[in-house]
Every structure is written in structure tokens, then in C-alpha cells.
Design a protein around this motif. Structure first.
Motif, mmCIF file in Angstrom:
data_model
loop_
_atom_site.group_PDB
_atom_site.id
_atom_site.type_symbol
_atom_site.label_atom_id
_atom_site.label_comp_id
_atom_site.label_asym_id
_atom_site.label_seq_id
_atom_site.Cartn_x
_atom_site.Cartn_y
_atom_site.Cartn_z
ATOM 1 N N THR A 77 5.100 4.908 -3.612
ATOM 2 C CA THR A 77 4.209 3.866 -3.092
ATOM 3 C C THR A 77 4.962 2.635 -2.595
ATOM 4 O OG1 THR A 77 3.911 3.015 -5.343
ATOM 5 C CG2 THR A 77 2.286 4.582 -4.555
ATOM 6 N N SER A 82 1.018 -1.346 1.310
ATOM 7 C CA SER A 82 0.429 -2.657 1.074
ATOM 8 C C SER A 82 -1.069 -2.529 0.896
ATOM 9 C CB SER A 82 0.733 -3.581 2.252
ATOM 10 O OG SER A 82 0.193 -3.042 3.433
ATOM 11 N N THR A 112 -3.194 -0.063 -1.845
ATOM 12 C CA THR A 112 -2.292 0.633 -2.771
ATOM 13 C C THR A 112 -1.648 -0.322 -3.767
ATOM 14 O OG1 THR A 112 -0.476 0.519 -1.191
ATOM 15 C CG2 THR A 112 -1.793 2.528 -1.223
ATOM 16 N N GLU A 113 -1.599 -1.605 -3.472
ATOM 17 C CA GLU A 113 -1.054 -2.574 -4.427
ATOM 18 C C GLU A 113 -1.916 -2.598 -5.692
ATOM 19 O OE1 GLU A 113 1.787 -4.403 -4.650
ATOM 20 O OE2 GLU A 113 2.331 -3.168 -2.915
ATOM 21 N N LYS A 114 -3.239 -2.554 -5.519
ATOM 22 C CA LYS A 114 -4.136 -2.517 -6.675
ATOM 23 C C LYS A 114 -3.903 -1.243 -7.478
ATOM 24 C CE LYS A 114 -7.874 -5.421 -5.038
ATOM 25 N NZ LYS A 114 -9.291 -5.505 -4.718
ATOM 26 N N LYS A 161 -1.113 0.499 -7.607
ATOM 27 C CA LYS A 161 0.181 0.380 -8.272
ATOM 28 C C LYS A 161 0.061 -0.451 -9.547
ATOM 29 C CE LYS A 161 3.661 -0.955 -5.798
ATOM 30 N NZ LYS A 161 4.564 -1.469 -4.765
ATOM 31 N N LYS A 162 -0.641 -1.575 -9.457
ATOM 32 C CA LYS A 162 -0.799 -2.432 -10.629
ATOM 33 C C LYS A 162 -1.592 -1.718 -11.711
ATOM 34 C CE LYS A 162 -2.063 -6.928 -12.354
ATOM 35 N NZ LYS A 162 -1.615 -6.563 -13.642
#
Length: 156
Positions: A25, A29, A32-34, A36-37
Motif C-alpha cells: 500500500t 493515498s 487507502t490511508e484509512k 492502512k491506519k
């Protein structure tokens, strides 16, 4: 496999899985940031559950408050709380001992109930739960010797 090796294996596996997902990942941006977190938080919780760091472990033998025969509460450590639980559980006296029968037989061959008369008297006087179970069960459900053999074996 030792307990420490189990913990190391889980931690290593979780870190490798996390690293693989992170690499896939990387560079993305937005939405996908959510993800990843969320995945990072999830894997952190799993890692802490299976291999907690020393500062996050809980000492289970700290303090338990138990009611006493006089009606007050006193702190019990984990060992004393387990003994109280064992003493007040009818299964301690009614059920055959857990484990292979030969272990109980070997213990029984070394045990002398006659030598425990003083301790038995103290238990019957000082423990209302044992006294009540003894009065209820002996001789209707178990014999005097079975009752005490099972109790002392379970304590052993």
C-alpha cells in the motif's frame, strides 16, 4: 516448543504480515490511508494480545477481595483465592480426582489421613463452607475418608 518461542513466532509472523501489507500500500493515498491506519491498529492489538510488552502485562495474583466468615472483606492473593474457591466447590469432594487414576493412587499410597486430624479439625471449625459441605455430603454422598482424600489431593 517453549512459551517464549511461541510468542516470538507470533510476533515475527505479525511483523512480516504487516510489512508485506505496508509495502503493497506504499505510495497510495486517500481511501487507502484509512485502511492502512485501521490495519496497523488491528495488527497492533493482535500483537499486544499474543505478545504483550512487559509493561502491559497484568499481575493476576495482585488482590482479590473475599468475604470472610465474620462478614468482613479481606484481600486475598491469587493463591488464597484459588484455595477458597477449591474449598467451597462441591466437585472437589464429590468427583473423582482429575488426571490419570494412577497419579491419585500413587499420592494416596504416601498420604496418611490419620496425620491430618488436627488440620481437619481446624478446617471444620474455621471454614463454614467446608463444614457445610461435609455435613451435607458425609456419609450420604461420600465417605469421611473419600471427602478428605479428595480435598487434600486437590490442594496438593
Amino acid at each position: 516448543m517453549a512459551e517464549g518461542e511461541d510468542v516470538g513466532w507470533w510476533r515475527s509472523w505479525l511483523q512480516q504480515s504487516y510489512q508485506a501489507v505496508k509495502e503493497k500500500t506504499e505510495g497510495s493515498s486517500g481511501a487507502t490511508e484509512k485502511m492502512k491506519k485501521g490495519l496497523s491498529d488491528f495488527l497492533g492489538v493482535i500483537s499486544d494480545t499474543f505478545a504483550p510488552s512487559p509493561d502491559k502485562t497484568i499481575d493476576c495474583d495482585v488482590i482479590t477481595l473475599m468475604g470472610t466468615p465474620s462478614g468482613t472483606a479481606e484481600p486475598y492473593d491469587g493463591t488464597k483465592a484459588r484455595l477458597y474457591s477449591l474449598q467451597s466447590d462441591p466437585a472437589t469432594y464429590c468427583n473423582e480426582p482429575d488426571g490419570p487414576p494412577e497419579l491419585f493412587d500413587a499420592w494416596l499410597s504416601q498420604f496418611c489421613l490419620e496425620e491430618k486430624k488436627g488440620e481437619i479439625s481446624e478446617l471444620l471449625v474455621g471454614s463454614p463452607s467446608i463444614r457445610a459441605l461435609y455435613t451435607k455430603m458425609v456419609p450420604a454422598a461420600v465417605s469421611h475418608s473419600e471427602f478428605w482424600h479428595r480435598y487434600f489431593y486437590k490442594v496438593h
